[in-house]
Design an enzyme around this catalytic site. Structure first.
Site, PDB file in Angstrom:
ATOM      1  N   GLU A 221      41.334  -3.475 -65.334  1.00  0.00           N
ATOM      2  CA  GLU A 221      41.232  -1.980 -65.356  1.00  0.00           C
ATOM      3  C   GLU A 221      42.639  -1.312 -65.305  1.00  0.00           C
ATOM      4  OE1 GLU A 221      37.272  -0.127 -64.009  1.00  0.00           O
ATOM      5  OE2 GLU A 221      37.857  -1.421 -62.348  1.00  0.00           O
TER       6      GLU A 221
ATOM      7  N   HIS B 260      37.025   1.158 -55.088  1.00  0.00           N
ATOM      8  CA  HIS B 260      35.218   1.098 -55.037  1.00  0.00           C
ATOM      9  C   HIS B 260      35.038   1.559 -53.470  1.00  0.00           C
ATOM     10  CE1 HIS B 260      36.028  -2.515 -58.100  1.00  0.00           C
ATOM     11  NE2 HIS B 260      36.416  -1.180 -58.568  1.00  0.00           N
TER      12      HIS B 260
ATOM     13  N   HIS C 200      30.651   3.337 -59.727  1.00  0.00           N
ATOM     14  CA  HIS C 200      31.787   2.491 -59.901  1.00  0.00           C
ATOM     15  C   HIS C 200      32.611   2.756 -58.564  1.00  0.00           C
ATOM     16  CE1 HIS C 200      35.262   0.888 -62.659  1.00  0.00           C
ATOM     17  NE2 HIS C 200      35.291   0.450 -61.260  1.00  0.00           N
TER      18      HIS C 200
HETATM   19 ZN   LIG Z   1      37.021  -0.671 -60.754  1.00  0.00          ZN
END
Ligand SMILES: [Zn+2]
Length: 257
Positions: free
Chosen positions: A86, A107, A175
């Protein structure tokens, strides 16, 4: 297809690299990241480059894990080290927002519910003043349909940066969230206090719901307004260094850097 390895933006001081590695450990110690999540900073002398740890749990990061990337998130010096999937969150925000010098993606659990229901995050107290401008929610489904929810490409990173717009915090539906700042220290401070603010907002809603008077009054929560947010955020950018100094010293007590 082979991709040319981008050129490094140049040497970064040992202290800066150590501070970035320490930021990962601070975020883990503060409960913002767990086995997942990452923090990056723009290269101090090359704005088209940024620095971030290799794919590793944040509490384990050392200065030797820091990799340099171009803003398309191609590594300049991976040397066999794996990159976070990511990392495009960071590259595309740095591309879209020249004012941002550091990005945290987490998160952190208390924040997630605000991306699931139609309740906006608001600035519950002065340390979270940066939220008073409003907190947008990025829904990856809008542009990409059903996905694994990860911002794992430049296109997804661009869509996230667009949803964030001129704000410094954006939630990601089902998320997590992203918190940014003009310094590494400010981004870490904001990531920590976004999570704390979310907890306080849950308590506030529960408390308000427990009293018949507040249920009947329909009064809004007495949160920071935009001007209070602006004033308190400006103050915090300096005063927040006290928190950083504490957290940084706690990391230094565990490691020799
Ligand atoms: Zn993430």
């Amino acid at each position: 297809m082979t991709t040319d390895i981008p050129k490094s933006g140049g040497q970064v001081s040992r202290q800066t690299v150590c501070d970035l590695a320490a930021a990962s450990r601070i975020l883990a110690a503060q409960g913002v990241v767990d086995g997942f999540g990452h923090v990056s900073m723009r290269h101090p002398s090359a704005p088209g480059r940024y620095l971030m740890a290799r794919a590793i749990a944040p509490a384990l990061v050392t200065p030797e894990d820091i990799i340099e990337y171009d803003l398309d998130s191609n590594p300049c010096n991976a040397n066999g080290r794996n990159s976070f999937l990511e990392r495009f969150i960071h590259g595309e925000i740095f591309k879209a927002r020249p004012d941002i010098k550091s990005v945290v993606h987490s998160h952190s659990p208390s924040v997630v519910p605000f991306g699931l229901v139609g309740v906006s995050m608001q600035a519950m107290f002065h340390n979270a003043a940066f939220l008073a401008v409003g907190v947008p929610v990025f829904d990856i489904r809008e542009k990409f349909g059903a996905t694994d929810m990860l911002v794992s490409s430049g296109l997804k990173g661009i869509a996230l940066a667009e949803a964030m717009g001129d704000k410094d915090v954006v939630l990601m539906r089902a998320h997590g969230s992203v918190a940014c700042g003009a310094t590494l220290q400010t981004a870490v401070f904001r990531a920590v206090y976004t999570e704390v603010n979310a907890r306080i907002q849950h308590w506030t809603i529960a408390l308000a719901g427990s009293t018949t008077a507040s249920l009947n009054s329909g009064a809004p929560m007495a949160v920071l307004d935009a001007e209070e947010g602006r004033l308190a955020d400006a103050f915090n950018q300096g005063a927040g260094m006290r928190a950083w100094d504490l957290w940084r010293s706690q990391v230094r007590a565990q490691v020799n850097w």
